[in-house]
Scaffold this motif. Sequence first.
Motif, mmCIF file in Angstrom:
data_model
loop_
_atom_site.group_PDB
_atom_site.id
_atom_site.type_symbol
_atom_site.label_atom_id
_atom_site.label_comp_id
_atom_site.label_asym_id
_atom_site.label_seq_id
_atom_site.Cartn_x
_atom_site.Cartn_y
_atom_site.Cartn_z
ATOM 1 N N HIS A 146 -34.600 3.177 -5.866
ATOM 2 C CA HIS A 146 -34.826 3.171 -6.967
ATOM 3 C C HIS A 146 -33.200 2.284 -7.509
ATOM 4 O O HIS A 146 -32.538 1.530 -8.386
ATOM 5 C CB HIS A 146 -34.228 4.511 -8.127
ATOM 6 C CG HIS A 146 -35.173 5.354 -8.309
ATOM 7 N ND1 HIS A 146 -36.200 5.015 -9.084
ATOM 8 C CD2 HIS A 146 -36.021 6.321 -7.227
ATOM 9 C CE1 HIS A 146 -37.099 5.870 -9.110
ATOM 10 N NE2 HIS A 146 -37.165 6.549 -8.179
ATOM 11 N N ALA A 164 -26.285 4.888 2.949
ATOM 12 C CA ALA A 164 -25.803 5.361 3.413
ATOM 13 C C ALA A 164 -26.841 6.748 3.295
ATOM 14 O O ALA A 164 -27.240 6.795 4.138
ATOM 15 C CB ALA A 164 -24.438 5.831 3.529
ATOM 16 N N LEU A 165 -27.044 6.408 1.613
ATOM 17 C CA LEU A 165 -28.451 7.505 0.846
ATOM 18 C C LEU A 165 -29.425 7.502 1.514
ATOM 19 O O LEU A 165 -30.051 8.369 1.767
ATOM 20 C CB LEU A 165 -27.838 7.641 -0.955
ATOM 21 C CG LEU A 165 -28.572 8.503 -1.864
ATOM 22 C CD1 LEU A 165 -27.772 9.540 -0.770
ATOM 23 C CD2 LEU A 165 -27.931 8.403 -2.802
ATOM 24 N N GLU A 166 -29.548 5.990 1.912
ATOM 25 C CA GLU A 166 -30.846 5.447 2.357
ATOM 26 C C GLU A 166 -31.454 5.697 3.682
ATOM 27 O O GLU A 166 -32.616 5.429 4.073
ATOM 28 C CB GLU A 166 -31.263 5.046 1.163
ATOM 29 C CG GLU A 166 -31.399 3.780 -0.433
ATOM 30 C CD GLU A 166 -32.337 5.370 -1.101
ATOM 31 O OE1 GLU A 166 -33.171 6.407 -0.845
ATOM 32 O OE2 GLU A 166 -32.260 5.458 -2.114
ATOM 33 N N TYR A 167 -29.998 5.916 3.873
ATOM 34 C CA TYR A 167 -30.459 5.144 5.763
ATOM 35 C C TYR A 167 -31.568 6.187 6.121
ATOM 36 O O TYR A 167 -32.645 5.096 6.795
ATOM 37 C CB TYR A 167 -29.280 5.558 6.144
ATOM 38 C CG TYR A 167 -29.650 4.454 7.424
ATOM 39 C CD1 TYR A 167 -29.058 3.374 8.136
ATOM 40 C CD2 TYR A 167 -29.050 5.796 8.407
ATOM 41 C CE1 TYR A 167 -29.546 3.292 9.191
ATOM 42 C CE2 TYR A 167 -28.445 5.094 9.828
ATOM 43 C CZ TYR A 167 -28.842 4.200 10.222
ATOM 44 O OH TYR A 167 -29.167 3.811 11.464
ATOM 45 N N GLY A 168 -31.601 7.434 6.410
ATOM 46 C CA GLY A 168 -32.207 8.188 7.116
ATOM 47 C C GLY A 168 -33.827 7.740 6.605
ATOM 48 O O GLY A 168 -34.849 7.952 7.329
ATOM 49 N N ARG A 169 -34.574 8.431 5.237
ATOM 50 C CA ARG A 169 -35.608 7.875 4.474
ATOM 51 C C ARG A 169 -35.836 6.257 4.464
ATOM 52 O O ARG A 169 -37.231 6.286 5.405
ATOM 53 C CB ARG A 169 -35.702 7.860 3.156
ATOM 54 C CG ARG A 169 -36.626 8.944 2.236
ATOM 55 C CD ARG A 169 -36.499 9.167 1.442
ATOM 56 N NE ARG A 169 -35.941 8.160 0.568
ATOM 57 C CZ ARG A 169 -36.364 7.215 -0.120
ATOM 58 N NH1 ARG A 169 -38.037 6.803 -0.621
ATOM 59 N NH2 ARG A 169 -35.690 5.950 -0.902
ATOM 60 N N LYS A 213 -37.739 6.252 8.662
ATOM 61 C CA LYS A 213 -38.652 6.752 8.425
ATOM 62 C C LYS A 213 -39.877 6.312 7.708
ATOM 63 O O LYS A 213 -40.887 5.602 8.320
ATOM 64 C CB LYS A 213 -38.581 8.545 8.032
ATOM 65 C CG LYS A 213 -37.908 9.727 9.035
ATOM 66 C CD LYS A 213 -37.933 10.485 8.223
ATOM 67 C CE LYS A 213 -37.076 11.138 7.553
ATOM 68 N NZ LYS A 213 -36.775 12.256 6.791
ATOM 69 N N GLN A 214 -39.482 5.420 7.036
ATOM 70 C CA GLN A 214 -40.735 5.117 6.435
ATOM 71 C C GLN A 214 -40.593 3.188 6.667
ATOM 72 O O GLN A 214 -41.722 3.606 6.046
ATOM 73 C CB GLN A 214 -40.184 5.926 4.927
ATOM 74 C CG GLN A 214 -40.058 7.299 4.720
ATOM 75 C CD GLN A 214 -40.446 7.407 2.914
ATOM 76 O OE1 GLN A 214 -39.500 7.204 2.275
ATOM 77 N NE2 GLN A 214 -40.262 8.955 2.906
ATOM 78 N N ARG A 268 -16.871 -0.818 1.526
ATOM 79 C CA ARG A 268 -16.432 0.614 0.736
ATOM 80 C C ARG A 268 -14.847 0.215 1.266
ATOM 81 O O ARG A 268 -13.946 -0.581 -0.716
ATOM 82 C CB ARG A 268 -15.510 1.803 1.707
ATOM 83 C CG ARG A 268 -15.473 3.095 0.019
ATOM 84 C CD ARG A 268 -15.577 4.209 0.927
ATOM 85 N NE ARG A 268 -14.107 4.447 2.381
ATOM 86 C CZ ARG A 268 -14.482 5.907 1.995
ATOM 87 N NH1 ARG A 268 -14.072 6.888 1.500
ATOM 88 N NH2 ARG A 268 -13.394 5.764 3.470
ATOM 89 N N ARG A 271 -27.129 0.000 7.763
ATOM 90 C CA ARG A 271 -26.235 0.551 6.643
ATOM 91 C C ARG A 271 -24.913 -0.097 6.089
ATOM 92 O O ARG A 271 -24.399 -1.302 6.407
ATOM 93 C CB ARG A 271 -25.650 1.777 6.671
ATOM 94 C CG ARG A 271 -26.353 3.020 6.445
ATOM 95 C CD ARG A 271 -26.128 4.388 7.751
ATOM 96 N NE ARG A 271 -25.921 4.383 9.069
ATOM 97 C CZ ARG A 271 -25.541 4.825 9.516
ATOM 98 N NH1 ARG A 271 -24.628 6.164 9.441
ATOM 99 N NH2 ARG A 271 -25.098 4.878 11.012
ATOM 100 N N ALA A 307 -22.369 0.568 5.103
ATOM 101 C CA ALA A 307 -21.420 0.927 5.593
ATOM 102 C C ALA A 307 -20.729 0.510 6.913
ATOM 103 O O ALA A 307 -19.646 0.498 6.853
ATOM 104 C CB ALA A 307 -21.063 2.145 5.577
ATOM 105 N N PRO A 350 -30.830 -1.233 -5.785
ATOM 106 C CA PRO A 350 -31.483 -2.216 -5.105
ATOM 107 C C PRO A 350 -31.206 -2.167 -3.460
ATOM 108 O O PRO A 350 -30.282 -1.303 -3.460
ATOM 109 C CB PRO A 350 -30.478 -3.067 -5.881
ATOM 110 C CG PRO A 350 -29.874 -3.307 -7.251
ATOM 111 C CD PRO A 350 -29.605 -1.278 -6.854
#
Lengths: 390, 390
Positions: B40, B58-63, B66-67, B82, B75, B77, B42
Amino acid sequence: MDPDLSSLDALLDEEDADGYLVDDTSHNSTQKYLSGFEAHDPFVTLYTPEETVLLVSALEYGRAKKQSRADEVRRVAEYDYRDLAAEYGPAEAKARVHASFLDDYGTSSVLTPERFPLGPADGLRDRDVSVTPDHSDRVTEIRAAKTDEEIAHVRAAQEANEASMRAAEDLIAAADVEDGILVHDGEPLTSERVKEEIEVTLLRHGCGLDDTIVACGADAADPHDQGSGPLRADEAIIIDIFPRSKSTGYHADMTRTFLKGEPSAEIREWFDLTHEALAAALDAVEPGVTGEEVHDAVCDIYEGAGHDTLRANPTAETGFIHSTGHGVGLDVHELPRLAPTGGELKPGHVITVEPGLYDPSVGGVRIEDIAVVTEDGYENLTSYPVELTV
Amino acid sequence: MDPDLSSLDALLDEEDADGYLVDDTSHNSTQKYLSGFEAHDPFVTLYTPEETVLLVSALEYGRAKKQSRADEVRRVAEYDYRDLAAEYGPAEAKARVHASFLDDYGTSSVLTPERFPLGPADGLRDRDVSVTPDHSDRVTEIRAAKTDEEIAHVRAAQEANEASMRAAEDLIAAADVEDGILVHDGEPLTSERVKEEIEVTLLRHGCGLDDTIVACGADAADPHDQGSGPLRADEAIIIDIFPRSKSTGYHADMTRTFLKGEPSAEIREWFDLTHEALAAALDAVEPGVTGEEVHDAVCDIYEGAGHDTLRANPTAETGFIHSTGHGVGLDVHELPRLAPTGGELKPGHVITVEPGLYDPSVGGVRIEDIAVVTEDGYENLTSYPVELTV
């Protein structure tokens, strides 16, 4: 709704710009907010302190005249788009049409949203129009402070949201458990089945949603994993619902974590700690406090209990690995930020507060309320109970 | 799915660019197509002939790991976003991060989609990265020609579409008529009620849709009016449904016009003429024919019967006042165009053919099928009957 755009007028004055230009579909909420018009294909809104003018295709003309908040609606056909496209191709034709349109309104310099489209911007710059993206994101700042009418729209969406959360909780509560799997009507109760029930309930309440999260166990350890497959007993199930009202376009947002069966001591501790973090964050909310300070209240609780956070460790992959919250309105994620970069809260800001803990070996827990900042604190727009076991 | 991007490689070579850069959410279908990832917020995709790399939070990294179809996921980061944001603010921090990211992949010149965001583009240009919007829209051209797998996705969405059209037609057929108004279960049968039935049926079939059109009488004379209020007997009701499969992201699109009661001679003539125009347009479809030629087949029929068209009169407000059709895929409106600017059709193009007539004093009639261009003609993916009276 007639938004208060005086601070946009002030910005145009400061930056010596003639107007503010948007070129997008109404899925861009700044476009929807300034134009008061919904359309799937890109259209142009020119805002000046004197007037708001739309430039649309023939197809949208009648509807735009009826529905938009514009003072005037123009059609691309009036600027010979078709002949220009035949002669120069669509990109250059569009640039010529937009330049003529701006010229009609005495506009030779515009501010735009940060994410205004590059091709059209270059097209205008090539024709000596000054085009400057507004890094201050003034219109999204204006959008963040809601009128009473907008808050009522969020409240209505949240009522639909609670009805759909109730439908989901009831489905999980009524399930049987066979071999550790939840079973409903003789079939495994899946994430997909619970999402369908949530989304049908939302539709029956006038709201739409495409991406409900119903994530169990390890799936829930990735905060944006939407979840899939059979739901399991004794594991935490995160349900995050953020519907959009079809009539107003405003969103709500709420998360609950449910567990059918017996929680482990660790899940129970995470849940209670997260509930405590939610209360601490809400306690901190009042005008003048920054989003960072609210975020810090959550990090303090988690770090105090020995959990990792992105504040303590920017590359953490377990613990509290997102920010505390965000504004909600025409966008489900908008200003203000309850995060390290979050500025001052103001009355009328509608915000989520959503602490959570994540670890693939344990699962995920998140609790999210939606609240509005008031003159002297906040009003919680959420009335759904906070209970882990169902 | 692994798309065939050889013509993008050729474009990069021609334009002497190192890569193709996208900065958007996956609501941008070019982003979804190149990244194979849905998010959702950018994120950035860098495509080079050697590899596809994503830059995410960071929030989307794992997914994303995988996907997505990316060869590598980075990332923000890792690029000290920051700290940079704290020092320079988010716009400049983003520019610095993106420039460092591109530098890591030896990329100093990029092509972008026409509607790449201006702020990030300026940020890169300020750091001596050459950023050029691709006016030729090469990736949307590539996306227009579907693989068999993509055609199967459209076909599946069309099956859901036909189930929902059936639910709508059944509701209208079963209605009583009282004082010229359709009545269902003792209540006026409204546009809103029929849309709800359509959208619930779509959800039950794994599809979502936010903007169904169920427009009666004068409402239907505005091709994009979504319709509202009680449906009336003896008036044409346009139902246009364009669902998106939740699992694949691909759309279908179909329109039917229904009438409960007795059609006027004029509505009947419009319906039969529109059915004839649909057949003529489909007859014209084959590889090598242009979208303009298919559009002309429709205009010929309508103009021959004395109706106005945008071809004959670019500012017409009644008659045939839109183009003949459009591509359908990850976007519900994409290339190719069946319109005056439409180029050559190719095998694998999935297109709508949707002639219609409009006049507020009569109402509106539109019939729309969805078809795929084959090696020697087309296959109609629509099996729903074409009948006016129910």
